[in-house]
Design a protein around this motif. Structure first.
Motif, PDB file in Angstrom:
ATOM      1  N   GLN A 177       0.843  -1.195   0.000  1.00 28.40           N
ATOM      2  CA  GLN A 177       0.000   0.000   0.000  1.00 28.40           C
ATOM      3  C   GLN A 177       0.880   1.249   0.000  1.00 28.40           C
ATOM      4  O   GLN A 177       1.682   1.459   0.907  1.00 28.40           O
ATOM      5  CB  GLN A 177      -0.940   0.030   1.207  1.00 28.40           C
ATOM      6  N   LYS A 178       0.706   2.087  -1.002  1.00 30.26           N
ATOM      7  CA  LYS A 178       1.503   3.293  -1.134  1.00 30.26           C
ATOM      8  C   LYS A 178       0.926   4.414  -0.265  1.00 30.26           C
ATOM      9  O   LYS A 178      -0.139   4.288   0.333  1.00 30.26           O
ATOM     10  CB  LYS A 178       1.563   3.716  -2.601  1.00 30.26           C
ATOM     11  N   GLU A 179       1.652   5.534  -0.209  1.00 30.05           N
ATOM     12  CA  GLU A 179       1.257   6.643   0.646  1.00 30.05           C
ATOM     13  C   GLU A 179      -0.108   7.209   0.258  1.00 30.05           C
ATOM     14  O   GLU A 179      -0.833   7.739   1.092  1.00 30.05           O
ATOM     15  CB  GLU A 179       2.310   7.755   0.584  1.00 30.05           C
ATOM     16  N   ASP A 180      -0.491   7.108  -1.021  1.00 26.87           N
ATOM     17  CA  ASP A 180      -1.786   7.643  -1.458  1.00 26.87           C
ATOM     18  C   ASP A 180      -2.936   6.672  -1.217  1.00 26.87           C
ATOM     19  O   ASP A 180      -4.084   6.943  -1.594  1.00 26.87           O
ATOM     20  CB  ASP A 180      -1.742   8.037  -2.938  1.00 26.87           C
ATOM     21  N   LYS A 411       9.994  -2.017   6.762  1.00 25.73           N
ATOM     22  CA  LYS A 411       9.423  -0.708   7.045  1.00 25.73           C
ATOM     23  C   LYS A 411       8.060  -0.917   7.683  1.00 25.73           C
ATOM     24  O   LYS A 411       7.254  -1.699   7.196  1.00 25.73           O
ATOM     25  CB  LYS A 411       9.277   0.092   5.745  1.00 25.73           C
ATOM     26  N   SER A 414       2.569   1.580   8.594  1.00 23.44           N
ATOM     27  CA  SER A 414       1.878   2.873   8.622  1.00 23.44           C
ATOM     28  C   SER A 414       2.544   3.825   9.614  1.00 23.44           C
ATOM     29  O   SER A 414       3.270   3.406  10.521  1.00 23.44           O
ATOM     30  CB  SER A 414       0.402   2.692   8.998  1.00 23.44           C
ATOM     31  N   LYS A 415       2.248   5.113   9.438  1.00 21.93           N
ATOM     32  CA  LYS A 415       2.761   6.130  10.353  1.00 21.93           C
ATOM     33  C   LYS A 415       2.133   5.985  11.728  1.00 21.93           C
ATOM     34  O   LYS A 415       2.768   6.279  12.745  1.00 21.93           O
ATOM     35  CB  LYS A 415       2.487   7.511   9.772  1.00 21.93           C
ATOM     36  N   THR A 478      -2.580  17.175   8.760  1.00 25.23           N
ATOM     37  CA  THR A 478      -1.290  17.101   8.067  1.00 25.23           C
ATOM     38  C   THR A 478      -0.761  18.468   7.653  1.00 25.23           C
ATOM     39  O   THR A 478       0.389  18.585   7.237  1.00 25.23           O
ATOM     40  CB  THR A 478      -1.400  16.208   6.827  1.00 25.23           C
ATOM     41  N   GLN A 483       3.881  14.143  10.760  1.00 21.45           N
ATOM     42  CA  GLN A 483       3.735  12.702  10.963  1.00 21.45           C
ATOM     43  C   GLN A 483       5.012  12.048  11.503  1.00 21.45           C
ATOM     44  O   GLN A 483       5.258  10.871  11.260  1.00 21.45           O
ATOM     45  CB  GLN A 483       3.320  12.016   9.658  1.00 21.45           C
TER      46      GLN A 483
END
Length: 584
Positions: A177-180, A411, A414-415, A478, A483
């Motif tokens: 899953q990308k940032e968008d 990684k 998620s944030k 944001t 973040q």
């Protein structure tokens, strides 16, 4: 609201409450007792035949007729499946942790916990699944990046010279899953290259539909650095020895050590689990945690039972106390409850974020590396960083999060997961400091470090004097919130502070539940409900459920008030507001 499992546990603890029998389903009847974000509890299926593996997979794929399920916890998409990561018995049930797959590729960083009782009834589902993968454009496309192209992308991104020889290239294709918020097919790669003079190694995540690098870390090191000696050939005797030394704060310490076959003494405590070991990293550059060249280093030794390395003495003594806290207060064996070996390196260094030409011995930081499975401590502030019990316990707290949620990724997904990890690590730092020193503990991380405020939880002060965010709405703002995980850690640590102390926040007052109750609820959450991709909203639900199971509705209500005071959604576990469907 209580499940049968919760009721049995409450009775065992001597706090059995009188509840109406009609609140529960009869044998064979399917019903739902809790249905909130990321958590469903009850008799979610009728008794099932077959293996546990088949039952949980069929449930998650929506193939058990008559079962009750939340749409966000099942996937009926044709090419979705689930693979089992772990399975263990808990309180008469079987707990299974699974990863979702799509087209035989794991959905990166996502897992689900399913519990099944002895009759084959699914009783608990924790976590969420991705159930819109069929609609993702990138997942319908064929991966256009060949292996040779993938290697070329990584070589170019890391500056690997053409003549360098490939020493390692481990690849796993995943759904990422990308940032968008969209999903794509990506390769998670662990690589290493070697030239005549350098070793280049690291990890990368590369989009296989367009060749874009989604994440990468790497380090280039001269070959001679990799020759830092370790004590791999050393054999330690099992007889327990007592060592002494003075830490950087000038405190005399006693701790367990081991004697080697070479007649020297070593900072290795073999009396706790599979051992606590303290090494000298000799300022090897971790480069943001991307290079383990030189780590853990050389096991610290002394010709006598007295050790002169003040940084090592501080960490050794602290780690003994930290291990004892988790074992005594939570019956947790090491950080993973399997008595994993505890490894720490002092005299560490990380050039990332450090001023150019700064002395490695002045590095003021520490970290836990889940891939290396060890902690690293710098010598900054004249070595007092290593003597700070809450700082050391904070790093071990990261290990506790990784070990209990089975989070082992390049990684974090998620944030929110990263911020939760930091906030809970701060909480454990406070708990351990209080366990060690009941008179001088506080809610300030690194309170013994002169001239440095790491985080002051009550005053909502973060790293370097910046604001520590404590409201969930701040996380989603944001426009002002970058973040950063440490700044957002207060969104959970301040909730727990309010609950322990009984404070008023944003006009909401909670009763003081105390350290023992709150810490046990946190640990119960990590061991039973928290997933590798935990979000703030699911953590709230998981903690409310844990509070109910361990202590009852009164304590759960205090947890609910504290979360709401910090901007979390208003949740009543009895209302079951989340939609539940019956599988046909």
């Amino acid at each position: 609201m209580k499940s049968k499992k919760a009721m049995a546990l409450a009775c065992a603890m001597g706090i059995c409450l009188s509840l109406p029998v009609q609140a529960y389903a009869e044998k064979g009847e399917v019903n739902v007792e809790v249905a909130q974000a990321g958590l469903t509890i009850g008799k979610l299926t009728s008794p099932q035949q077959g293996t546990i593996e088949k039952i949980v997979k069929d449930y998650l794929k929506g193939e058990l007729s008559g079962a009750k399920a939340q749409p966000e916890q099942i996937s009926t998409e044709e090419q979705t499946n689930f693979v089992i990561n772990s399975k263990e018995k808990k309180d008469g049930e079987t707990e299974v942790r699974l990863s979702q797959t799509y087209k035989n590729m794991k959905v990166y960083g996502q897992d689900v916990i399913v519990k099944v009782d002895s009759e084959g009834v699914v009783t608990t589902v924790s976590g969420k699944v991705a159930n819109t993968l069929d609609k993702q454009a990138n997942l319908r496309r064929s991966a256009s990046i060949t292996v040779s192209k993938l290697k070329s992308v990584i070589r170019q991104a890391t500056g690997v010279p053409f003549q360098a020889v490939e020493k390692e290239f481990k690849r796993e294709n995943v759904v990422f899953q990308k940032e968008d918020g969209t999903y794509t097919v990506a390769a998670v790669v662990q690589f290493a290259y070697e030239s005549k003079t350098d070793v280049i190694s690291g990890n990368a995540i590369v989009d296989l539909t367009d060749g874009k690098v989604l994440f990468i870390d790497h380090i280039s090191k001269k070959k001679e650095v990799s020759k830092i000696p370790t004590n791999n050939a050393l054999r330690l005797l099992t007889t327990k020895e007592l060592g002494s030394g003075t830490d950087a704060l000038g405190t005399n310490m006693l701790f367990n050590i081991s004697k080697g076959t070479d007649q020297n003494y070593y900072l290795a405590d073999l009396s706790r689990g599979n051992g606590i070991y303290v090494y000298n990293a000799n300022y090897a550059d971790a480069k943001g945690g991307r290079s383990n060249v030189g780590y853990p280093g050389t096991l610290i030794s002394s010709p006598t039972t007295k050790f002169e390395d003040k940084e090592a003495v501080g960490v050794m003594k602290n780690m003994s106390s930290i291990y004892d806290y988790f074992k005594k207060e939570h019956n947790l064996k090491s950080y993973d409850n399997k008595d994993a070996k505890v490894v720490a390196s002092v005299h560490g260094f990380d050039s990332d974020g450090t001023e150019e030409n700064a002395k490695p011995s002045s590095w003021v930081n520490a970290f836990w590396h889940p891939g290396w499975k060890q902690m690293v401590f710098g010598d900054g502030l004249n070595g007092t960083l290593t003597s700070s019990i809450d700082v050391t316990a904070h790093e071990f707290g990261h290990a506790v999060f990784s070990g209990n949620t089975k989070n082992n990724v390049v990684k974090y997904p998620s944030k929110a997961t990263r911020a939760i990890n930091e906030g809970l690590a701060d909480f454990w730092g406070v708990q351990v400091e209080r366990y060690v020193d009941k008179k001088n503990w506080d809610w300030v991380m690194g309170n013994t470090l002169k001239g440095l405020v790491i985080r002051d939880i009550p005053k909502e002060i973060g790293d370097g004097g910046h604001k520590l965010y404590t409201n969930l709405n701040d996380f989603y703002n944001t426009a002002v919130n970058e973040q950063e995980s440490h700044m957002n850690s207060g969104i959970i640590s301040h909730v727990l502070y309010q609950l322990v102390e009984g404070k008023t926040h944003n006009g909401v007052t909670t009763e003081a539940l105390g350290h023992d109750k709150v810490s046990k609820i946190v640990m119960h959450t990590l061991q039973n409900y928290a997933t590798a991709g935990e979000e703030f909203e699911t953590l709230q639900v998981h903690m409310l459920q844990s509070a109910t199971e361990l202590y009852g509705d009164k304590e759960a209500e205090e947890f609910a008030k504290a979360f709401e005071a910090h901007g979390y959604p208003d949740i009543d576990l009895d209302k079951n507001e989340k939609a539940v469907t019956t599988i046909n």
